[in-house]
Structures are given as C-alpha cells and as structure tokens.
Design a protein around this motif. Structure first.
Motif, short mmCIF file in Angstrom:
data_model
loop_
_atom_site.label_atom_id
_atom_site.label_comp_id
_atom_site.label_asym_id
_atom_site.label_seq_id
_atom_site.Cartn_x
_atom_site.Cartn_y
_atom_site.Cartn_z
N ARG A 63 60.39 -67.54 11.40
CA ARG A 63 59.77 -66.53 10.54
C ARG A 63 60.82 -65.57 10.04
NH1 ARG A 63 54.22 -64.48 10.33
NH2 ARG A 63 54.13 -63.62 8.24
N SER A 81 57.09 -64.14 0.84
CA SER A 81 56.34 -65.00 -0.07
C SER A 81 55.43 -64.26 -1.04
CB SER A 81 55.48 -65.97 0.75
OG SER A 81 54.55 -65.23 1.51
N CYS B 109 48.81 -63.81 3.51
CA CYS B 109 49.44 -64.70 2.53
C CYS B 109 50.77 -65.21 3.07
CB CYS B 109 49.60 -63.91 1.24
SG CYS B 109 50.23 -64.79 -0.17
N ASP B 110 51.59 -64.29 3.59
CA ASP B 110 52.91 -64.67 4.07
C ASP B 110 52.81 -65.54 5.33
OD1 ASP B 110 55.66 -63.57 5.74
OD2 ASP B 110 55.88 -64.06 3.61
N THR B 111 51.87 -65.20 6.19
CA THR B 111 51.67 -65.99 7.41
C THR B 111 51.23 -67.41 7.07
OG1 THR B 111 51.07 -64.00 8.65
CG2 THR B 111 50.42 -66.11 9.60
N ALA B 113 51.82 -69.01 4.33
CA ALA B 113 52.96 -69.70 3.71
C ALA B 113 53.93 -70.19 4.78
CB ALA B 113 53.68 -68.77 2.73
N PHE B 114 54.19 -69.34 5.78
CA PHE B 114 55.10 -69.74 6.85
C PHE B 114 54.51 -70.88 7.67
CE2 PHE B 114 58.18 -69.64 10.09
CZ PHE B 114 57.53 -69.69 11.31
#
Lengths: 132, 245
Positions: A63, A81, B109-111, B113-114
C-alpha cells in the motif's frame, strides 16, 4: 496516480516529465500552461516541489500514499488513485465551490511524480493504516 | 445486505460489510433465499460494527493488512457515520461534512483500487474489488422539507468518487395497491460511468420497479435501456436463485 484530470492536464504532465528528464528544467511555456490550467495554486505547488515537500510512503503490504508538508508545516495525506486532501482549500474550492480541479498539495504530488523528485519512505502496515 | 449475501454465497466473493447497527438476523426475504442456504458461502462475509466515523476510517484503512482481502466492501447507512461525526448534535449535515464525506469516499476508492491490484496479482477471479454504500439523505429521512430541485451536498461529494448511483424513490401512487404489494419503489441507475462489465449486451436494465409484499417477498420488474433492441421486461422475484457467468 490514476487520473481524474482532463486530457490537457494529463498531456501537460507528460510534457513536463519528458522535458525535465532531458534538461532538469521546466521551460517558460510549460510554466505558463501550468498556471493557465491550474490557476494560482500552480506557483504555490511549484514552491512545495522546490522544497521537496512530497514523500511517497510505502508499507510491506504494497500500500502507498503521499504525504505533503504544507506551507505551515502541517502534513497532508493524499491518495494514489483519487483526489482528496484534508486542506481547507480542497474542501472549499474543489468540493464546495467546484471552482478548481485540485489544491496545491495534490498538484505538487503530480509535479513531483512527473519530475521524479518525490522522496521515498518505508513505514509499517500499522503506521500506514494510521496515516490513511 | 442482499448484495453481500448474493456475492458471498452465489459468486464466492469475500465481502467486508460495515454497519453501525448490529445485524441480529437476516430479513425474512433473505432467510428464504437460496443464497442463504449455503452456510459456507456466508462465512465469506466479515461483519464489522464501527460505532463512529473514526472507527470506520480506521477499519477500512486497515483492510490492506488482511491476508485474504475482500472483493466487495459494503458500507450500510454511510449517512449515519457522517452525521454522527458532527460535534454538536444538530439535525442534518454541516460545514466540514463535505471533507469528511470526501475522505471516507476517497479512502474507499483508494482501498478498492489497491485490493484490485492485489487480487489481480494473485490471479484471483474475484478481481476487481468493488465498493457499495447506502445513503439516506436528509431530505428523504424527513429531517428537512423536501425540495425536489435541491441536491444534497454530501451526495454531490460522494458522486465524485462513486462511479454509479442507484436511487430508490418510493412510489406513492396506487401502483403498489394494484400489485397487492405493501410498498412500491422506483429504482434507477445514474452516474458518470457505467461499470465495464455492464457495457456488454443490448438489453441492460437500468430501471426497475421494486414491489415489497406483506409476507416479506420482494419483486423486481426490470425495464431495458437500449435504443438498439426491442423492449424486454424481465421479472425477478425474491427469494430467487442468482446464477453467475
């Protein structure tokens, strides 16, 4: 950073990356374009870049997140992102008034990535959870 | 909850379900659903009950630490977490709430995507990781007088991060009574981007009628949305068997 930007901004960063790789400088025409696209936060973002204020944090899980030291010394965490910054300018100008694409902190991240001057730092997974 | 149960049982997808209120038992319509007959499938759902927005942020931010990441993240009544974050307990949302809403939505959103990257690297068929959140706006909860032209500022913020919105409007006409139903709802999709896996097929439904019957049965009536094909109506009735591709 996966982009939420218009095509003109994406192309601008590609141009900056290419020219900076060759000359380690951003020419005036690109600086003018930067100000045209992003407004007043462009110069403020460039100041942050000069001060090497952007760090990419990474943890063993893979991460990542960006941390930006603002003008006041406060730390702002931005995501890889999508666009988010806890600063008042992002809340007011971007979220509430919809008058800007991003704040100076997020712009500084894009510029540092394009110019390959992002600092790197490794932290634990637990520290990453706390930062996010 | 239906999405979680269906995803876990029928599609074999690992689900992280977040809610403020503990779920004591499944709703009646789900108890009779074939998806819940598979207890092994239900074990794929991890239920978490954060009490505050801060706890929710911390739990979502920690998902990257899990050895078996979820492919579906569900937040039930996201509005409750945001409303509870207001220091002084006034009704509705106030300044600063946009930033909190954006932080949570961006983190989701970022989680996702990861976790998508992780699932794809592992060659998992469960990729990509998706997020679903339910939200009851102040206007719909009766805390403010309903102005049809007004937009909820929090929903506007969430729309920046979520690709699609599924809206449920209660139909207060006689349609429910005509169908011998207790309630009728108009359900429709909107958003800036249609998810990739919904772009195929000329008979994609983006509008439905939902009837809820006194015995707990739910019925969806689909309306196709395509200028290329003839109109097709498909009735879905719960309990039902969902098949995956």
């Amino acid at each position: 950073m996966r982009t939420f930007l218009p095509a003109v901004a994406e192309q601008l960063f590609r141009d900056i990356q290419k020219i900076y790789e060759e000359t380690t400088q951003i020419p005036d025409d690109l600086l003018i374009a930067l100000k045209f696209v992003f407004g007043t936060c462009a110069l403020q973002a460039l100041d942050l870049v000069d001060q090497r204020s952007v760090t990419c944090l990474s943890s063993p899980s893979g991460r990542k997140a960006f941390q930006v030291i603002g003008g006041s010394g406060r730390l702002y965490t931005c995501f890889l992102s999508c666009h988010y910054c806890p600063c008042p300018a992002f809340t007011y100008t971007v979220l509430r008034r919809n008058q800007g694409l991003l704040c100076k902190h997020i712009l500084a991240v894009y510029l540092c990535q394009a110019m390959a001057v992002t600092q790197q730092e490794s932290i634990s997974d637990q520290q990453m959870s706390a930062v996010l | 909850l239906l999405a979680a149960v269906t995803a876990a049982s029928e599609l074999g997808v690992r689900v992280a379900f977040f809610a403020q209120t503990q779920i004591q038992s499944l709703p009646e319509c789900l108890q009779r659903c074939s998806a819940t007959q598979n207890p092994e499938g239900l074990k794929k759902i991890t239920f978490s009950y954060p009490r505050t927005l801060e706890e929710l942020l911390q739990q979502v931010a920690s998902l990257h630490e899990f050895p078996c990441p979820p492919s579906l993240i569900i937040i039930d009544r996201l509005d409750g977490f945001l409303r509870g974050a207001v220091a002084s307990r006034h009704a509705g949302f106030h300044s600063g709430d946009e930033s909190r809403a954006a932080h949570l939505a961006a983190l989701l959103c970022d989680t996702a995507a990861f976790l998508t990257e992780i699932l794809e690297k592992r060659g998992s068929s469960s990729a990509p990781c998706r997020t679903i959140a339910s939200f009851l706006s102040d206007a719909d909860s009766g805390q403010e007088s309903r102005d049809p032209s007004a937009t909820d500022p929090i929903l506007d913020v969430l729309d920046r991060y979520f690709q699609a919105r599924c809206t449920l409007d209660q139909d207060r006409s006689y349609e429910a009574a005509a169908a011998a139903a207790q309630e009728a709802w108009h359900v429709y999709l909107s958003g800036t981007k249609i998810p990739d896996d919904l772009e195929d097929g000329p008979t994609l439904a983006q509008e439905w009628k939902l009837f809820i019957f006194p015995e707990g049965l739910m019925e969806f009536k689909c309306f196709s949305y395509s200028v290329l094909s003839e109109t097709a109506n498909t009735d879905l009735r719960f309990p039902l068997t969902v098949t995956s591709d």
